[in-house]
Design a protein around this motif. Structure first.
Motif: not given
Length: 323
Positions: A149-163
């Motif tokens: 699974l490849y996920v593109r995150t918003k730069a400022a919200s990377a850690q929250k996206a990982i969770k």
């Protein structure tokens, strides 16, 4: 896991509902920066019998290419329906290698004995080290399923996206450990050797410059002592400090110029040989050697001038009183 893989559509839908996620897609490429899955099992109408073409292969679902922001030069993406089993997407290198003529879309290709049509052609993108020239690539969809699974995150919200991704993964994967990596870090890992080599070159270059300056300083000190009386006579006869500094420095600067004349062609040749190891490389500009040469002369002159100025400012009476 198989459970998470079978629920990939639900996982993507849930992730895309969060503002921290800019896109999610599935592929079978464990590391898109270093893909090694390739095949020679490809055919097309008019293929020469003696042509043995090797092409990289990658599974991608309908969301993968938009998530990775891979652009099309012709055609369009998969549909996300069972009809995708008869569609292929190629990169520019693939259609050029095959020798297809525009328009590419709709032309027939056989892949692993499965006949299909070209639905789109994407711009060439690096899926291996930059040392490798971009090769032909075929992207397929159904009936195989990817498990990465490849996920593109918003730069400022990377850690929250990982969770958020981890929560979705654990919902279906149970106790299987959650692992992830960043694509940019994967690219960085490809060039760790070059970065370490660059750091070592900087250190050894600094040491070489320091030792050279010590040698020049010692020679300048010796020359100033040998020419003490000559300098005194010149000062009595009206020589200026800049003139005496130039007298002491010119012989050393001639040696530096000779060293530059010898080293610049060798340096240019060595650097070009090193850059030849990269399929995509920069060119060595002439001004780099000009700046390096000017810096070498400036460092040498500054080193010599310390003793030259000291000798030029010395009282000539002291150096001539024994004459």
């Amino acid at each position: 896991t198989e459970e998470a893989k079978s629920h990939a559509a639900a996982i993507k839908t849930e992730l895309n509902s969060h503002p921290e996620i800019a896109g999610a897609g599935v592929s079978d490429a464990y590391n898109i920066t270093s893909m090694h899955s390739s095949t020679g099992d490809i055919d097309w109408p008019g293929k020469p019998k003696d042509l043995n073409m090797i092409i990289s292969q990658m599974y991608a679902d309908v969301s993968f290419l938009p998530t990775m922001k891979i652009n099309f030069v012709e055609g369009e993406n998969f549909t996300g329906t069972p009809a995708d089993s008869s569609y292929f997407i190629l990169n520019e290198s693939a259609v050029n290698k095959i020798g297809l003529k525009k328009p590419y879309v709709g032309q027939q290709v056989s892949f692993h004995d499965r006949k299909g049509t070209i639905r789109g052609v994407v711009k060439d993108f690096n899926f291996q080290s930059l040392k490798e020239k971009i090769g032909p690539l075929l992207i397929y969809s159904a009936p195989w399923n990817g498990n990465i699974l490849y996920v593109r995150t918003k730069a400022a919200s990377a850690q929250k996206a990982i969770k958020l991704v981890e929560a979705q993964y654990k919902q279906y994967a149970g106790d299987v450990p959650f692992k992830y990596t960043f694509v940019d870090k994967a690219f960085d890992e490809l060039y760790k050797t070059e970065e370490r080599a660059g750091s070592l070159f900087n250190v050894f270059a600094g040491i070489a410059i320091f030792i050279s300056c010590l040698g020049l300083f010692g020679l300048a000190t010796y020359t100033a002592q040998v020419k003490t009386k000559e300098i005194g006579i010149r000062k009595v006869l009206g020589a200026t400090v800049p003139g005496i500094v130039g007298l002491i420095s010119k012989d050393f600067l001639k040696l530096v110029l000779i060293a530059l004349i010898v080293s610049v062609p060798i340096g240019w040749w060595v650097m070009n040989k090193w850059l030849d190891g990269f399929a995509y490389r920069t060119n060595i500009s002439w001004w780099i050697f000009l700046v390096a040469g000017a810096a070498a002369i400036a460092i040498a002159f500054a080193t010599i001038s310390i003793q030259a100025i000291k000798a030029a400012n010395a009282n000539p009476v002291r150096s001539l009183r024994n004459e």
